[in-house]
Scaffold this motif. Sequence first.
Motif, PDB file in Angstrom:
ATOM      1  N   ALA A   1     -34.557  16.415 -26.492  1.00 50.99           N
ATOM      2  CA  ALA A   1     -35.504  15.445 -25.960  1.00 50.99           C
ATOM      3  C   ALA A   1     -36.893  15.583 -26.575  1.00 50.99           C
ATOM      4  CB  ALA A   1     -35.586  15.585 -24.446  1.00 50.99           C
ATOM      5  N   ALA A   2     -37.352  16.804 -26.776  1.00 51.95           N
ATOM      6  CA  ALA A   2     -38.694  16.997 -27.318  1.00 51.95           C
ATOM      7  C   ALA A   2     -38.784  16.477 -28.742  1.00 51.95           C
ATOM      8  CB  ALA A   2     -39.082  18.470 -27.255  1.00 51.95           C
ATOM      9  N   TRP A   3     -37.746  16.714 -29.549  1.00 54.99           N
ATOM     10  CA  TRP A   3     -37.772  16.221 -30.932  1.00 54.99           C
ATOM     11  C   TRP A   3     -37.751  14.699 -30.949  1.00 54.99           C
ATOM     12  CZ3 TRP A   3     -39.099  17.728 -35.561  1.00 54.99           C
ATOM     13  CH2 TRP A   3     -38.791  16.903 -36.641  1.00 54.99           C
ATOM     14  N   SER A   4     -36.905  14.090 -30.124  1.00 49.03           N
ATOM     15  CA  SER A   4     -36.850  12.635 -30.069  1.00 49.03           C
ATOM     16  C   SER A   4     -38.202  12.060 -29.686  1.00 49.03           C
ATOM     17  CB  SER A   4     -35.775  12.176 -29.079  1.00 49.03           C
ATOM     18  OG  SER A   4     -35.710  10.766 -29.014  1.00 49.03           O
ATOM     19  N   SER A   5     -38.893  12.717 -28.766  1.00 48.83           N
ATOM     20  CA  SER A   5     -40.211  12.260 -28.351  1.00 48.83           C
ATOM     21  C   SER A   5     -41.240  12.435 -29.462  1.00 48.83           C
ATOM     22  CB  SER A   5     -40.642  13.033 -27.103  1.00 48.83           C
ATOM     23  OG  SER A   5     -41.859  12.543 -26.600  1.00 48.83           O
ATOM     24  N   LEU A   6     -41.249  13.610 -30.076  1.00 49.72           N
ATOM     25  CA  LEU A   6     -42.241  13.917 -31.111  1.00 49.72           C
ATOM     26  C   LEU A   6     -42.021  13.137 -32.397  1.00 49.72           C
ATOM     27  CD1 LEU A   6     -42.447  17.753 -30.514  1.00 49.72           C
ATOM     28  CD2 LEU A   6     -44.422  16.203 -30.478  1.00 49.72           C
ATOM     29  N   SER A   7     -40.804  12.700 -32.628  1.00 47.58           N
ATOM     30  CA  SER A   7     -40.524  11.919 -33.833  1.00 47.58           C
ATOM     31  C   SER A   7     -40.442  10.426 -33.537  1.00 47.58           C
ATOM     32  CB  SER A   7     -39.205  12.383 -34.474  1.00 47.58           C
ATOM     33  OG  SER A   7     -38.110  12.226 -33.580  1.00 47.58           O
ATOM     34  N   GLY A   8     -40.656  10.060 -32.262  1.00 50.59           N
ATOM     35  CA  GLY A   8     -40.579   8.670 -31.849  1.00 50.59           C
ATOM     36  C   GLY A   8     -41.879   8.196 -31.234  1.00 50.59           C
ATOM     37  N   GLU A   9     -41.867   7.961 -29.912  1.00 47.72           N
ATOM     38  CA  GLU A   9     -43.028   7.379 -29.255  1.00 47.72           C
ATOM     39  C   GLU A   9     -44.274   8.243 -29.323  1.00 47.72           C
ATOM     40  OE1 GLU A   9     -42.896   5.086 -25.721  1.00 47.72           O
ATOM     41  OE2 GLU A   9     -40.708   4.996 -25.707  1.00 47.72           O
ATOM     42  N   HIS A  10     -44.110   9.551 -29.452  1.00 49.62           N
ATOM     43  CA  HIS A  10     -45.269  10.439 -29.526  1.00 49.62           C
ATOM     44  C   HIS A  10     -45.531  10.962 -30.936  1.00 49.62           C
ATOM     45  CE1 HIS A  10     -45.099  11.439 -24.943  1.00 49.62           C
ATOM     46  NE2 HIS A  10     -45.719  10.306 -25.189  1.00 49.62           N
TER      47      HIS A  10
END
Length: 266
Positions: free
Chosen positions: A46-55
Motif C-alpha cells: 500500500a505504501a509503494w502504491s501511494s508513494l508512486s501514485g497519488e502521493h
Amino acid sequence: MSLLTDTGAAPDDAARTTTTATSTSTTDGHPATDSPGPDYSVLDNAAWSSLSGEHAHLAEGGDLVRRYPGDVSPFAAVRTWDDPRVWAAIIDLVGYDADFPAPPESVALPAGWVRGELFAGVQLVETDRLVGRPDEEAVVLGEADVPEMLDLVARAKPGPFLPRTHEIGRYVGIRRDGVLAAMAGERLRPAGWTEISAVATDERFRGQGLASRLVLDVVHHVRERGARAMMHAAVSNTNAIRLYESLGFVVRRRNEFGMVHTPARP
C-alpha cells in the motif's frame, strides 16, 4: 526503532499500532460488492502504491525506493524486494546506520543488515455493510489546527502525526467547548483506496461515539471521490478491530510490521 502508526481507535479511544510498509500472510475477507472490480493487490504494498501514485508529488527517492518527507510521514517502501539493487537504493535514500521498513521474514538480508523486532498487525477493508455518512459536527482541520492536532496525538498516542501530515489527506475533528475532542483523517492512498488514520479521542470525551462518527464521515468523503476505505491495526488492539468490524470493515490479511537497520558505513 519502529514506526508507530494508528489507523484507528478502540471504541471511543485511540488505537496503538506498530507498522511499516511490509506485509506478509493473507486471510480471506468479504469485500464490498456495491461496485465491481476493486484491485486488492495494491494493498499488498500500500505504501509503494501511494508513494508512486497519488502521493508521488511528496515522494523522495526513485524507481526502487521511496519515502515521505520526514515532517510528513515516517512511511517508506520499495517497489519489490526481488530486485537485488534495492539494498543499495535503500542506503542511497536513508543512509548507513539507519532504519527502514523490514521485508517479509522470507527475504534474506545482506551481510551487515540487522532485522529488528516484528509486530503482528491486520489490514482491514470495507464491505458492503459499511455505510459512510457526513457528520454535522465534523470540521475540516488544516494548518491552523496543527498545534491542537499534535497536542491531541501526544496525549491520545494513536501513532505518528507530524507537522505536515495534514497535507496528505482530509482531516476532520469534533470540538467540545472550543476543545478538539476527537479527530480522524486520511493517510496512505493506494490506487483506488484511502487509508483511514489518526483516529484519536481526548480522554475527557470518550464514551460518546466520536471515533465512530468521524470514521464514518471520512468513509463518506472517501467514497465521494470514488475510492474505497481501508485501515490497519495491531493484532493486540482487539477493541479497535471489533469496532471497525462492527462498522462494516473486515480483516483482509495479517501483516508483520518492523524495521531493518542498514549497515554501518564501510
